[in-house]
Design a protein around this motif. Structure first.
Motif, PDB file in Angstrom:
ATOM      1  N   MET A   1      -3.604  11.363  -5.635  1.00  0.00           N
ATOM      2  CA  MET A   1      -3.614   9.959  -5.236  1.00  0.00           C
ATOM      3  C   MET A   1      -2.191   9.466  -5.021  1.00  0.00           C
ATOM      4  O   MET A   1      -1.255   9.905  -5.692  1.00  0.00           O
ATOM      5  CB  MET A   1      -4.294   9.095  -6.308  1.00  0.00           C
ATOM      6  N   ARG A   2      -2.047   8.543  -4.103  1.00  0.00           N
ATOM      7  CA  ARG A   2      -0.766   7.883  -3.851  1.00  0.00           C
ATOM      8  C   ARG A   2      -0.882   6.470  -4.409  1.00  0.00           C
ATOM      9  O   ARG A   2      -1.360   5.556  -3.740  1.00  0.00           O
ATOM     10  CB  ARG A   2      -0.447   7.890  -2.361  1.00  0.00           C
ATOM     11  N   LEU A   3      -0.434   6.306  -5.638  1.00  0.00           N
ATOM     12  CA  LEU A   3      -0.545   5.033  -6.326  1.00  0.00           C
ATOM     13  C   LEU A   3       0.570   4.089  -5.889  1.00  0.00           C
ATOM     14  O   LEU A   3       1.700   4.523  -5.642  1.00  0.00           O
ATOM     15  CB  LEU A   3      -0.492   5.248  -7.828  1.00  0.00           C
ATOM     16  N   VAL A   4       0.246   2.801  -5.832  1.00  0.00           N
ATOM     17  CA  VAL A   4       1.218   1.809  -5.394  1.00  0.00           C
ATOM     18  C   VAL A   4       1.116   0.553  -6.247  1.00  0.00           C
ATOM     19  O   VAL A   4       0.074   0.246  -6.827  1.00  0.00           O
ATOM     20  CB  VAL A   4       1.017   1.412  -3.911  1.00  0.00           C
ATOM     21  N   THR A   5       2.232  -0.153  -6.328  1.00  0.00           N
ATOM     22  CA  THR A   5       2.244  -1.540  -6.772  1.00  0.00           C
ATOM     23  C   THR A   5       2.524  -2.377  -5.530  1.00  0.00           C
ATOM     24  O   THR A   5       3.413  -2.037  -4.741  1.00  0.00           O
ATOM     25  CB  THR A   5       3.323  -1.774  -7.836  1.00  0.00           C
ATOM     26  N   PHE A   6       1.767  -3.431  -5.344  1.00  0.00           N
ATOM     27  CA  PHE A   6       1.907  -4.212  -4.118  1.00  0.00           C
ATOM     28  C   PHE A   6       1.715  -5.690  -4.422  1.00  0.00           C
ATOM     29  O   PHE A   6       1.126  -6.077  -5.436  1.00  0.00           O
ATOM     30  CB  PHE A   6       0.905  -3.756  -3.057  1.00  0.00           C
ATOM     31  N   ALA A  15      -2.028  -3.438  -8.625  1.00  0.00           N
ATOM     32  CA  ALA A  15      -1.947  -1.970  -8.627  1.00  0.00           C
ATOM     33  C   ALA A  15      -3.089  -1.401  -7.801  1.00  0.00           C
ATOM     34  O   ALA A  15      -4.195  -1.950  -7.775  1.00  0.00           O
ATOM     35  CB  ALA A  15      -2.014  -1.433 -10.051  1.00  0.00           C
ATOM     36  N   GLY A  16      -2.813  -0.302  -7.127  1.00  0.00           N
ATOM     37  CA  GLY A  16      -3.859   0.320  -6.324  1.00  0.00           C
ATOM     38  C   GLY A  16      -3.424   1.658  -5.803  1.00  0.00           C
ATOM     39  O   GLY A  16      -2.530   2.295  -6.353  1.00  0.00           O
ATOM     40  N   SER A  21      -5.311   3.962   6.137  1.00  0.00           N
ATOM     41  CA  SER A  21      -4.216   3.097   6.583  1.00  0.00           C
ATOM     42  C   SER A  21      -4.191   1.777   5.822  1.00  0.00           C
ATOM     43  O   SER A  21      -3.597   0.804   6.279  1.00  0.00           O
ATOM     44  CB  SER A  21      -4.341   2.820   8.085  1.00  0.00           C
ATOM     45  N   GLY A  22      -4.839   1.757   4.660  1.00  0.00           N
ATOM     46  CA  GLY A  22      -4.896   0.527   3.886  1.00  0.00           C
ATOM     47  C   GLY A  22      -4.655   0.758   2.412  1.00  0.00           C
ATOM     48  O   GLY A  22      -4.301   1.855   1.969  1.00  0.00           O
ATOM     49  N   LEU A  57     -14.344   6.181  -6.562  1.00  0.00           N
ATOM     50  CA  LEU A  57     -13.602   5.085  -5.962  1.00  0.00           C
ATOM     51  C   LEU A  57     -12.630   5.528  -4.884  1.00  0.00           C
ATOM     52  O   LEU A  57     -12.145   4.703  -4.110  1.00  0.00           O
ATOM     53  CB  LEU A  57     -12.838   4.318  -7.049  1.00  0.00           C
ATOM     54  N   THR A  58     -12.350   6.837  -4.832  1.00  0.00           N
ATOM     55  CA  THR A  58     -11.450   7.303  -3.779  1.00  0.00           C
ATOM     56  C   THR A  58     -12.093   7.179  -2.401  1.00  0.00           C
ATOM     57  O   THR A  58     -11.412   7.313  -1.390  1.00  0.00           O
ATOM     58  CB  THR A  58     -11.037   8.761  -4.026  1.00  0.00           C
ATOM     59  N   ASP A  59     -13.397   6.930  -2.373  1.00  0.00           N
ATOM     60  CA  ASP A  59     -14.073   6.696  -1.099  1.00  0.00           C
ATOM     61  C   ASP A  59     -14.220   5.211  -0.790  1.00  0.00           C
ATOM     62  O   ASP A  59     -14.879   4.825   0.167  1.00  0.00           O
ATOM     63  CB  ASP A  59     -15.467   7.348  -1.109  1.00  0.00           C
ATOM     64  N   SER A  60     -13.599   4.376  -1.636  1.00  0.00           N
ATOM     65  CA  SER A  60     -13.702   2.929  -1.438  1.00  0.00           C
ATOM     66  C   SER A  60     -13.018   2.501  -0.149  1.00  0.00           C
ATOM     67  O   SER A  60     -12.016   3.080   0.263  1.00  0.00           O
ATOM     68  CB  SER A  60     -13.057   2.187  -2.612  1.00  0.00           C
ATOM     69  N   GLU A  61     -13.569   1.471   0.454  1.00  0.00           N
ATOM     70  CA  GLU A  61     -12.923   0.890   1.625  1.00  0.00           C
ATOM     71  C   GLU A  61     -11.686   0.118   1.173  1.00  0.00           C
ATOM     72  O   GLU A  61     -11.718  -0.577   0.149  1.00  0.00           O
ATOM     73  CB  GLU A  61     -13.894  -0.048   2.349  1.00  0.00           C
ATOM     74  N   PRO A  62     -10.590   0.215   1.916  1.00  0.00           N
ATOM     75  CA  PRO A  62      -9.395  -0.558   1.546  1.00  0.00           C
ATOM     76  C   PRO A  62      -9.679  -2.056   1.521  1.00  0.00           C
ATOM     77  O   PRO A  62     -10.442  -2.572   2.339  1.00  0.00           O
ATOM     78  CB  PRO A  62      -8.397  -0.201   2.660  1.00  0.00           C
ATOM     79  N   HIS A  63      -9.062  -2.725   0.571  1.00  0.00           N
ATOM     80  CA  HIS A  63      -9.181  -4.178   0.504  1.00  0.00           C
ATOM     81  C   HIS A  63      -8.242  -4.857   1.494  1.00  0.00           C
ATOM     82  O   HIS A  63      -8.519  -5.977   1.949  1.00  0.00           O
ATOM     83  CB  HIS A  63      -8.877  -4.664  -0.914  1.00  0.00           C
ATOM     84  N   TYR A  64      -7.124  -4.190   1.781  1.00  0.00           N
ATOM     85  CA  TYR A  64      -6.110  -4.779   2.645  1.00  0.00           C
ATOM     86  C   TYR A  64      -5.554  -3.711   3.573  1.00  0.00           C
ATOM     87  O   TYR A  64      -5.470  -2.537   3.208  1.00  0.00           O
ATOM     88  CB  TYR A  64      -4.950  -5.361   1.828  1.00  0.00           C
ATOM     89  N   SER A  65      -5.128  -4.130   4.740  1.00  0.00           N
ATOM     90  CA  SER A  65      -4.329  -3.249   5.581  1.00  0.00           C
ATOM     91  C   SER A  65      -2.895  -3.298   5.083  1.00  0.00           C
ATOM     92  O   SER A  65      -2.501  -4.230   4.367  1.00  0.00           O
ATOM     93  CB  SER A  65      -4.403  -3.696   7.040  1.00  0.00           C
ATOM     94  N   LEU A  66      -2.120  -2.312   5.451  1.00  0.00           N
ATOM     95  CA  LEU A  66      -0.749  -2.258   4.967  1.00  0.00           C
ATOM     96  C   LEU A  66       0.088  -3.444   5.434  1.00  0.00           C
ATOM     97  O   LEU A  66       1.041  -3.843   4.752  1.00  0.00           O
ATOM     98  CB  LEU A  66      -0.096  -0.939   5.398  1.00  0.00           C
ATOM     99  N   ASP A  67      -0.253  -4.018   6.583  1.00  0.00           N
ATOM    100  CA  ASP A  67       0.533  -5.162   7.053  1.00  0.00           C
ATOM    101  C   ASP A  67       0.126  -6.469   6.368  1.00  0.00           C
ATOM    102  O   ASP A  67       0.757  -7.504   6.587  1.00  0.00           O
ATOM    103  CB  ASP A  67       0.455  -5.301   8.576  1.00  0.00           C
ATOM    104  N   GLN A  68      -0.898  -6.425   5.512  1.00  0.00           N
ATOM    105  CA  GLN A  68      -1.290  -7.606   4.752  1.00  0.00           C
ATOM    106  C   GLN A  68      -0.619  -7.682   3.384  1.00  0.00           C
ATOM    107  O   GLN A  68      -0.698  -8.711   2.711  1.00  0.00           O
ATOM    108  CB  GLN A  68      -2.811  -7.636   4.546  1.00  0.00           C
TER     109      GLN A  68
END
Length: 302
Positions: A1-6, A15-16, A21-22, A57-68
């Motif tokens: 997984m590529r974990l991020v704080t955003f 955290a996510g 692309s999201g 949950l790795t198949d979850s749809e992204p909540h946000y696009s990266l530009d959001q």
């Protein structure tokens, strides 16, 4: 997984992980079962990974696009940061530039210094050049993040204590650094103003495809204003992360979230390359570090 704080569209830190692309918000995706910060996740990651697997949950749809969203440092507040000097080529080049030679002790023990764990910066975050610095440098490094508490850890057991990896840029004010090190202390003010990590914290399973015995075959590159200035490979490291962890944990306890920097890959900074290759960094410059499997870490200088 590529974990991020955003920072989400409401400007709240969350955290996510990257999904396509999201970005998936891990707490929203799990109805609050997963935390809102990465350090909490790391501290009890075995339990949280079980939750992720059980809900797929790795198949979850992204909540946000990266530009959001705005990606922040994946681990904004680590308990500590230790930075080693584990690449022989870098140590040779740097000492030669200083008119010295590599001390024999470097070959006897992996050495490190403590850096400022309160000065962590993320991708795209502007790096202020220190007021009295005119020799600002980047350092192309990789770091591992400790996943569980341990003390007097043996090198051959250290893999069990690693949670994941990230790109690590140990910004250096060379003029300040060399001034203070003349009195056999430091680096301190030459290093304490900024450390960039990111853009992701990649779990260690993601790098298994690049494993070569006890190292990883990872291409490492640095660009300034789009121009390639440094190229190296992590597999050329002299001391492994296992050896670094053994040294760091000798008679002290390492904690989840502690960061261990590898030190600079050979020719991975301007000090080694010399001004004949590129001048020192100035406001307006943009530095990009790229490592296979870990992404691109980009920061402008102001």
């Amino acid at each position: 997984m590529r974990l991020v704080t955003f920072r989400d569209p409401n400007h709240q830190p969350r955290a996510g992980w990257i999904q396509g692309s999201g970005v998936v918000d891990m707490s929203l995706a799990s109805d609050g079962r997963l935390p809102t910060d990465i350090l909490t996740f790391i501290r009890d990651h075995e339990k949280y990974m079980d939750i992720i697997r059980s809900f797929n949950l790795t198949d979850s749809e992204p909540h946000y696009s990266l530009d959001q969203v705005t990606l922040l440092a994946p681990l904004p507040h680590p308990p500590s940061v230790r930075d080693f000097a584990a690449f022989e080529t870098h140590v040779k080049n740097a000492t030669e530039r200083s008119g010295q030679s590599v001390p024999k002790e470097w070959y006897e023990i992996p050495v490190f210094y403590f850096s400022n764990h309160q000065a962590i910066m993320g991708p795209e975050e502007p790096i202020p050049r220190p007021k009295n610095c005119r020799r600002l440098d980047y350092e192309l490094e990789m770091a591992c993040v400790i996943g569980k508490q341990g003390r007097n850890i043996k090198a051959e057991e250290a893999e069990d204590y690693i949670f994941g990896y990230t790109i690590f840029n140990d910004w250096s004010a060379r003029d300040l650094q060399f001034q203070e090190m003349k009195v056999n202390l430091g680096p301190a003010k030459g290093k304490d103003f900024a450390i960039s990590i990111g853009p992701y914290l990649v779990t260690k399973d993601e790098l298994e495809q690049y494993r070569t015995h006890d190292r990883y075959d990872l291409k490492m590159m640095a660009r300034i204003n789009g121009k390639m200035v440094s190229e190296g490979n992590f597999k050329d490291i002299y001391y492994t992360f296992g050896q670094m962890i053994e040294r760091a944990s000798q008679d002290v306890t390492l904690y989840p979230g502690d960061i261990i920097g590898s030190g600079t890959v050979g020719y991975g900074c301007l000090l080694e390359l010399g001004e004949e290759v590129h001048r020192w960094l100035e406001p307006g410059d943009v530095v990009e570090l790229e490592i296979t499997g870990l992404g691109v870490l980009r920061n402008p200088i102001i």
